[in-house]
Scaffold this motif. Structure first.
Motif, PDB file in Angstrom:
ATOM      1  N   SER A 124      -0.541  30.825 -20.839  1.00 49.25           N
ATOM      2  CA  SER A 124      -1.682  31.536 -20.251  1.00 49.25           C
ATOM      3  C   SER A 124      -2.616  31.950 -21.372  1.00 49.25           C
ATOM      4  N   SER A 126      -5.262  34.357 -23.411  1.00 52.62           N
ATOM      5  CA  SER A 126      -5.451  35.782 -23.670  1.00 52.62           C
ATOM      6  C   SER A 126      -6.939  36.149 -23.700  1.00 52.62           C
ATOM      7  N   PRO A 128     -10.150  37.343 -22.250  1.00 56.66           N
ATOM      8  CA  PRO A 128     -10.503  38.089 -21.039  1.00 56.66           C
ATOM      9  C   PRO A 128     -11.666  37.480 -20.274  1.00 56.66           C
ATOM     10  N   GLU A 130     -12.031  34.173 -19.781  1.00 58.85           N
ATOM     11  CA  GLU A 130     -11.625  32.914 -19.167  1.00 58.85           C
ATOM     12  C   GLU A 130     -10.148  33.016 -18.772  1.00 58.85           C
ATOM     13  N   LYS A 131      -9.913  33.390 -17.532  1.00 55.65           N
ATOM     14  CA  LYS A 131      -8.549  33.640 -17.065  1.00 55.65           C
ATOM     15  C   LYS A 131      -7.958  32.332 -16.554  1.00 55.65           C
ATOM     16  N   THR A 132      -7.078  31.730 -17.345  1.00 56.64           N
ATOM     17  CA  THR A 132      -6.459  30.461 -16.985  1.00 56.64           C
ATOM     18  C   THR A 132      -4.975  30.486 -17.316  1.00 56.64           C
ATOM     19  N   THR A 170      -7.655  27.519 -13.390  1.00 52.34           N
ATOM     20  CA  THR A 170      -8.509  28.696 -13.447  1.00 52.34           C
ATOM     21  C   THR A 170      -8.128  29.628 -12.312  1.00 52.34           C
ATOM     22  N   THR A 173      -9.349  34.967  -9.867  1.00 53.37           N
ATOM     23  CA  THR A 173     -10.086  36.115 -10.389  1.00 53.37           C
ATOM     24  C   THR A 173     -11.213  35.693 -11.332  1.00 53.37           C
ATOM     25  N   ASP A 174     -11.301  34.396 -11.631  1.00 53.88           N
ATOM     26  CA  ASP A 174     -12.360  33.898 -12.509  1.00 53.88           C
ATOM     27  C   ASP A 174     -13.304  32.959 -11.764  1.00 53.88           C
ATOM     28  N   ASP A 203     -15.640  42.279 -12.009  1.00 57.80           N
ATOM     29  CA  ASP A 203     -15.099  42.609 -13.331  1.00 57.80           C
ATOM     30  C   ASP A 203     -15.080  44.116 -13.580  1.00 57.80           C
ATOM     31  N   ASP A 266       0.277  38.454 -13.064  1.00 55.09           N
ATOM     32  CA  ASP A 266       0.955  38.804 -14.314  1.00 55.09           C
ATOM     33  C   ASP A 266       2.390  38.320 -14.367  1.00 55.09           C
TER      34      ASP A 266
END
Length: 282
Positions: A124, A126, A128, A130-132, A170, A173-174, A203, A266
């Motif tokens: 995953s 880290s 913030p 680009e949440k992939t 992706t 949330t992105d 955001d 998470d």
């Protein structure tokens, strides 16, 4: 009388010291000592067995009570499953009848027959911005860009990059529809098939929002939100989350609902890539 007690105490002390001196350093017991030890062991064993049996009996009663509770829960679960299965069979029969009456094509009938590719999450980001996540399936496994990804709990995101052995997903949330990389998620409320909204991520509050909800479809706290299937990217029926709260939107003509995501972003370990039947060209 006082001298007599003192005398007896002295005799007892002398005998105790003599006995200690006699037994100290010996490795073998005399036959009286062996007899006393054997007798004491026999009595102790005879007393322990019934006491142990009683203790085991009460432990078995506790276990029996736990088993009874578990069986009761299983019976309730089976009863609920049976009832749900009956409802499902009725709905499936009605759906099949309506499809035949409306002359659905074979493709239309099979649109909801999704396949799932099970993938492991191997990384995953880290970043913030680009949440992939990275999964261990790629093009050789049939993964393609723009495939929807879900977990056991709900919608996770969309496949954005595909390599031979891995793919990048992706997260929902992105998927901001207002950004260049965004893809709108059209959604509806479970039980309100005519409702419609767009899933966005805020955001500032760190929450999912369902916007552009018609004023006639006012959301209630606890309503389940699912993908509507509009837009062809996200198959219909994938749970997105639950309504936590709602407020009046722009100009008082629409509603905006705050959504508690169903997927636990998470704690992703395994995910499912949704494979939708391809449309055959005429």
């Amino acid at each position: 009388m006082r001298n007599k007690r003192l005398f007896i105490l002295m005799i007892g002390l002398i005998l105790f010291i003599a006995l200690m001196g006699f037994t100290l350093g010996r490795t073998r017991l005399t036959w009286p000592e062996k007899f006393i030890n054997d007798a004491f062991g026999t009595v102790q064993g005879a007393l322990y067995r019934p006491v142990g049996a009683v203790a085991d009996f009460f432990r078995d009663l506790d276990r029996l009570s736990d088993v009874y509770k578990e069986n009761e829960q299983l019976r309730q679960t089976v009863a609920q499953y049976t009832q749900d299965q009956i409802k499902f069979n009725l709905l499936e029969a009605d759906n099949k009848r309506l499809q035949e009456e409306l002359n659905f094509t074979e493709h239309q009938k099979n649109m909801d027959n999704y396949r799932y590719l099970i993938a492991q999450v191997v990384g995953s980001t880290s970043n913030p911005y680009e949440k992939t996540i990275t999964i261990n399936l790629g093009s050789r496994d049939g993964v393609k860009p723009q495939m929807a990804v879900r977990s056991v709990d709900g919608l996770v995101g969309l496949v954005s990059k595909v390599k031979n052995f891995t793919s990048t997903v992706t997260l929902v949330t992105d998927l901001d529809p207002n950004s260049s990389r965004g893809t709108p998620v059209s959604a509806t409320f479970l039980g309100k098939p005519d409702s419609f909204g767009i899933i966005e991520y805020d955001d500032e509050t760190g929450t999912l929002q369902m916007t552009k909800i018609d004023e006639r479809d006012k959301p209630d706290v606890g309503d389940k939100v699912i993908t509507s299937g509009l837009g062809s990217l996200f198959p219909k029926g994938i749970i997105v989350g639950t309504v936590k709260s709602s407020q009046v939107g722009d100009f008082g003509l629409t509603y905006t609902a705050i959504i508690e995501p169903a997927a636990k972003f998470d704690h992703l370990r395994e995910v499912f890539i949704v494979v939708v039947p391809e449309v055959e060209e005429p």
